[in-house]
Scaffold this active site. Sequence first.
Site, short mmCIF file in Angstrom:
data_model
loop_
_atom_site.label_atom_id
_atom_site.label_comp_id
_atom_site.label_asym_id
_atom_site.label_seq_id
_atom_site.Cartn_x
_atom_site.Cartn_y
_atom_site.Cartn_z
N GLY A 9 -0.51 0.27 8.73
CA GLY A 9 -1.10 0.94 7.58
C GLY A 9 -0.88 0.06 6.29
CB SER A 10 -1.19 0.76 2.74
OG SER A 10 -2.41 1.22 2.74
CB THR A 11 3.85 -1.31 5.07
OG1 THR A 11 3.18 -1.43 6.57
CG2 THR A 11 4.13 -0.01 4.75
CG PHE A 12 -0.96 -5.90 7.53
CD1 PHE A 12 -0.16 -6.26 8.58
CD2 PHE A 12 -2.03 -6.58 7.33
CE1 PHE A 12 -0.48 -7.67 9.10
CE2 PHE A 12 -2.46 -7.62 8.03
CZ PHE A 12 -1.55 -8.19 8.80
CE LYS A 13 -4.14 -1.31 1.66
NZ LYS A 13 -4.22 0.08 0.88
#
Length: 481
Positions: free
Chosen positions: A217-221
Amino acid sequence: MNKPLRHVWLVIGLLFVLLFTSTTYFQVIAQGRLNADGRNARTIYNEFGRNRGPIVVDGTPIAWSEKSDDTYGYLRTYEPGSMYAHVTGYYSVVYGFGGLERSLNDTLSGEADSLFYQRVVDTLSGRDMQGATVELTLDSQAQQAAYDALGDRRGAVVALDPETGEILAMVSTPSFDPNRLSSHSTKDVRASWSELNEDPERPLTNRAIGGDLYPPGSTFKLLVAASALDSGSYTKDSVIPGPGTYPLPNSSSVMNNHAGGDQTPCGPDDQSTLQSALEQSCNTSFAMLGVELGEDQLSGTLDDYGFGDRMSIPQTVTASRIGTDLDDAQLASTSIGQYETRVTPLQMAMVAGSFAHDGVVMEPGLVKSVRTQDQRVISEFTPKERSQPLTAANAAQMRTMMVGTVEEGTGSAARIDGVEVGGKTGTAETGRGTKPHSWFVGYAQSGDRKVAVAVVVEEGGYGSKVAAPIAKDVMEAVIDR
């Protein structure tokens, strides 16, 4: 000598040759295969007749062998069993080994080449031989905090020291009691094994380093932002697009800016700084940024972080990965931690650790030292640099953005008074019609104490509400001493 006697001696000689050949074959050539055969009861009794060395955390054994009054000789005992089960693994008379019991079997059993001198000393002195003591890098308070915070939810926590790579906590839930598998009652062991393997919650799976892996999810950002800084074309203050919606290239799909269909732009005139986009967790900003960077740039950053590499801690870690040969629509989805992106919590803890350690990724490890029963040190943990994906200056920019995310953005539930905490939440869609996975990836530092952490809760919903408070508990357990 007459002809009949010569025939007799010829037959006898041939028989001796056959006997010598067969004995040599079974005792030398086939020895390893026969010893490893699970039907060889003699091997099982020999294996369990050894005084296996203890596994130790903070000076206290969490796995050890005790004399048993049956034919096996020793019984392996685990306490507290379930809290460390995915680290220690199990030692079963029926199903063999798991966890560190498997990967360090030669060391714990005393058969490792490094323990040859100790075996000689024990034999000459008439002392019962004992395997080596394995001391782990785990912090008992951090492990307890992670285990308690996860509770009865499915998920995992990994915490590590960013400057050394020492793993301070590794918990996977639901867990299991390894004592049930180490029992010498084969009937009870088989029943427990069947129950554990038939459980749809998959308690034997170590979710921290393996299993089916997770979309981040957004932790990959965090990785997309790091790749942007590494490209040299962006800083944390760079202004990037952030419209309320983003029609994916060459696709009929439209990406919304936030979860739940929110089409609010990231900032005035559909633009924001890179830092503000991370704090708000803007999907469109990072999808468009990923496409702008391109697959080669992003993949290069991920390669530096160890994506695609199998690691050993010494348990084998499944490699994290993204899709390959991506078109722009797939790359956009990948850049917000979806599509075919799959990671382990250990991998994401290593990512967070690099930002707290001036851009350096350290080799992770679970074993602090190995000692003989005379306390002679056989080996010790030595910090080792794995790679440096970012310069120290770019790592400092990442910390500033991550601290802003905790202080002003979605990660506020991880805030610790008087402590620098940086992080990123994530809410990862699974595509199975279930609630999304809840994520938090970040670090905390106060004085000379640092910790990096990754938390995932399966179908937990928003990372800001579920994973971030768990991360806070674990980071406090390390920092507040």
